[in-house]
Write an enzyme that holds these catalytic residues in place. Structure first.
Site, PDB file in Angstrom:
ATOM      1  N   ASN A  62      -0.940 -10.077  -9.136  1.00  0.00           N
ATOM      2  CA  ASN A  62      -2.019  -9.129  -8.859  1.00  0.00           C
ATOM      3  C   ASN A  62      -1.797  -7.883  -9.713  1.00  0.00           C
ATOM      4  OD1 ASN A  62      -2.461  -6.583  -6.537  1.00  0.00           O
ATOM      5  ND2 ASN A  62      -4.196  -7.746  -7.280  1.00  0.00           N
ATOM      6  N   HIS A 111       1.988  -7.399  -6.732  1.00  0.00           N
ATOM      7  CA  HIS A 111       1.327  -6.418  -7.591  1.00  0.00           C
ATOM      8  C   HIS A 111       2.340  -6.011  -8.652  1.00  0.00           C
ATOM      9  CE1 HIS A 111      -1.506  -2.705  -7.847  1.00  0.00           C
ATOM     10  NE2 HIS A 111      -0.948  -2.955  -9.020  1.00  0.00           N
ATOM     11  N   GLY A 130      -8.798  -7.818  -7.248  1.00  0.00           N
ATOM     12  CA  GLY A 130      -9.343  -6.921  -6.242  1.00  0.00           C
ATOM     13  C   GLY A 130     -10.547  -6.155  -6.734  1.00  0.00           C
ATOM     14  N   ARG A 131     -10.332  -4.955  -7.228  1.00  0.00           N
ATOM     15  CA  ARG A 131     -11.445  -4.081  -7.591  1.00  0.00           C
ATOM     16  C   ARG A 131     -12.307  -4.627  -8.714  1.00  0.00           C
ATOM     17  NH1 ARG A 131      -7.920  -1.448  -4.888  1.00  0.00           N
ATOM     18  NH2 ARG A 131      -8.514   0.362  -3.621  1.00  0.00           N
ATOM     19  N   LYS A 181       2.296  -9.472   0.641  1.00  0.00           N
ATOM     20  CA  LYS A 181       1.863  -8.811  -0.592  1.00  0.00           C
ATOM     21  C   LYS A 181       2.737  -7.583  -0.807  1.00  0.00           C
ATOM     22  CE  LYS A 181      -2.216  -7.074  -3.023  1.00  0.00           C
ATOM     23  NZ  LYS A 181      -1.711  -5.761  -3.454  1.00  0.00           N
ATOM     24  N   CYS A 203       0.836  -1.203   0.000  1.00  0.00           N
ATOM     25  CA  CYS A 203       0.000   0.000   0.000  1.00  0.00           C
ATOM     26  C   CYS A 203       0.872   1.255   0.000  1.00  0.00           C
ATOM     27  CB  CYS A 203      -0.915  -0.002   1.217  1.00  0.00           C
ATOM     28  SG  CYS A 203      -2.031   1.420   1.277  1.00  0.00           S
ATOM     29  N   GLY A 257      -4.493  -5.254 -12.342  1.00  0.00           N
ATOM     30  CA  GLY A 257      -5.058  -5.072 -13.675  1.00  0.00           C
ATOM     31  C   GLY A 257      -5.714  -6.287 -14.282  1.00  0.00           C
TER      32      GLY A 257
END
Length: 310
Positions: free
Chosen positions: A194, A154, A216-217, A122, A83, A196
């Site tokens: 992770n 990510h 995720g989103r 992560k 994050c 896109g």
């Protein structure tokens, strides 16, 4: 996924897929040690398998919180080192920890010594100007040596200065090949990709040479992309529910939560993508958005009527 993957969201997603591993929002060690522990750790047993994601940088605090999570029955403990927000960075956790690989390895070692469940990390592929592949290999190598059970990567680097968290999800280019290179160099370490990934087809393609895919989103906004995951990824041929059956199954849960004082809007906001692309979906979403926040709103705002159809 702060303010997104709360318990209501996870319960809903579990109705769509039986086997997909679900993650909590990131919870800081300080919140667990000094705050309302039960509120942060509480979940419905139906959510299993479910992982608790922690934010922190003190090995002793992380070990303590990992033990709490194991005691509560979580299936995995995940350390967030990805994050990029200012608030997270100011607390010395999240993506800024990629600049301190020895500390992150020490955190993993402490957590692994404290629990029997898997401990995972992560992270990004780099931060700021520290984005060489050699530095990434050093980072992942230290995690592997510390006993990390898997890394979730990510496939973008993060800019800790100059970009917002939202911009850090879009502007740095995706470099999927870097994650594949990591798998080549760490064949025995489970590596999950992770960033896109918008469809189940894309996820399945990645599974040909990687160990897992985190969505995720895309799954939040269009949760039905998980509907075929049990069959295509996990080999479970149980009959797939319809969207309507999922909503009907959610209603008893919503009634229990309403009886406990949870407002309808806290739950209904996670359901808005269920009928995405189906006839009547827009009217159904509008009905919920207009009515769920009203005092006394109940499960009737989720009703079908002339709105969403299977």
């Amino acid at each position: 996924m702060l303010d997104w993957t709360d318990g209501h969201c996870r319960y809903f997603l579990r109705l769509i897929s039986r086997h997909t591993l679900l993650y909590t929002e990131m919870i800081t060690t300080g919140a667990l040690i000094h705050g309302d522990r039960e509120r942060f750790l509480r979940y419905d047993p139906a959510e299993h398998p479910v992982a608790l994601q922690l934010g922190g940088s003190d090995p002793k605090d992380l070990a303590r919180c990992a033990r709490m999570a194991e005691d509560w029955g979580y299936d995995e403990i995940n350390l967030n080192v990805g994050c990029p927000s200012d608030r997270v960075r100011n607390g010395r956790f999240g993506a800024c920890l990629m600049a301190e690989p020895a500390l992150v390895a020490e955190c993993v070692t402490a957590m692994r010594a404290a629990v029997r469940v898997p401990v995972t990390v992560k992270h990004r592929i780099g931060i700021d100007e520290r984005d060489s592949y050699a530095e990434l290999v050093d980072f992942v190598g230290r995690l592997s040596e510390a006993g990390c059970d898997a890394v979730i990567v990510h496939a973008r680097k993060a800019w800790l200065k100059g970009l917002s968290p939202k911009e850090n999800r879009d502007i740095p280019p995706l470099r999927y090949e870097v994650v594949r290179d990591l798998k080549r160099d760490f064949p025995c370490l489970p590596i999950v990709i992770n960033g896109g990934i918008e469809t189940l087809d894309a996820a399945v393609d990645f599974l040909s040479d990687l160990d897992g895919v985190m969505i995720g989103r895309a799954a939040y906004h269009n949760p039905w992309i998980l509907a075929e995951a049990d069959r295509r990824v996990f080999g479970d041929d149980h009959p797939r529910p319809t969207r309507r059956q999922v909503l009907e199954a959610f209603i008893p849960y919503a009634e229990r939560q309403l009886a406990a004082g949870v407002p309808m809007s806290a739950m209904s906001r996670h359901l808005l993508g269920l009928f995405r692309g189906r006839p009547g979906a827009r009217a159904w979403r509008r009905r919920i958005s207009e009515q769920a926040h009203r005092p006394g709103a109940g499960v009737e705002v989720l009703g079908f009527g002339d709105y969403a159809r299977p």
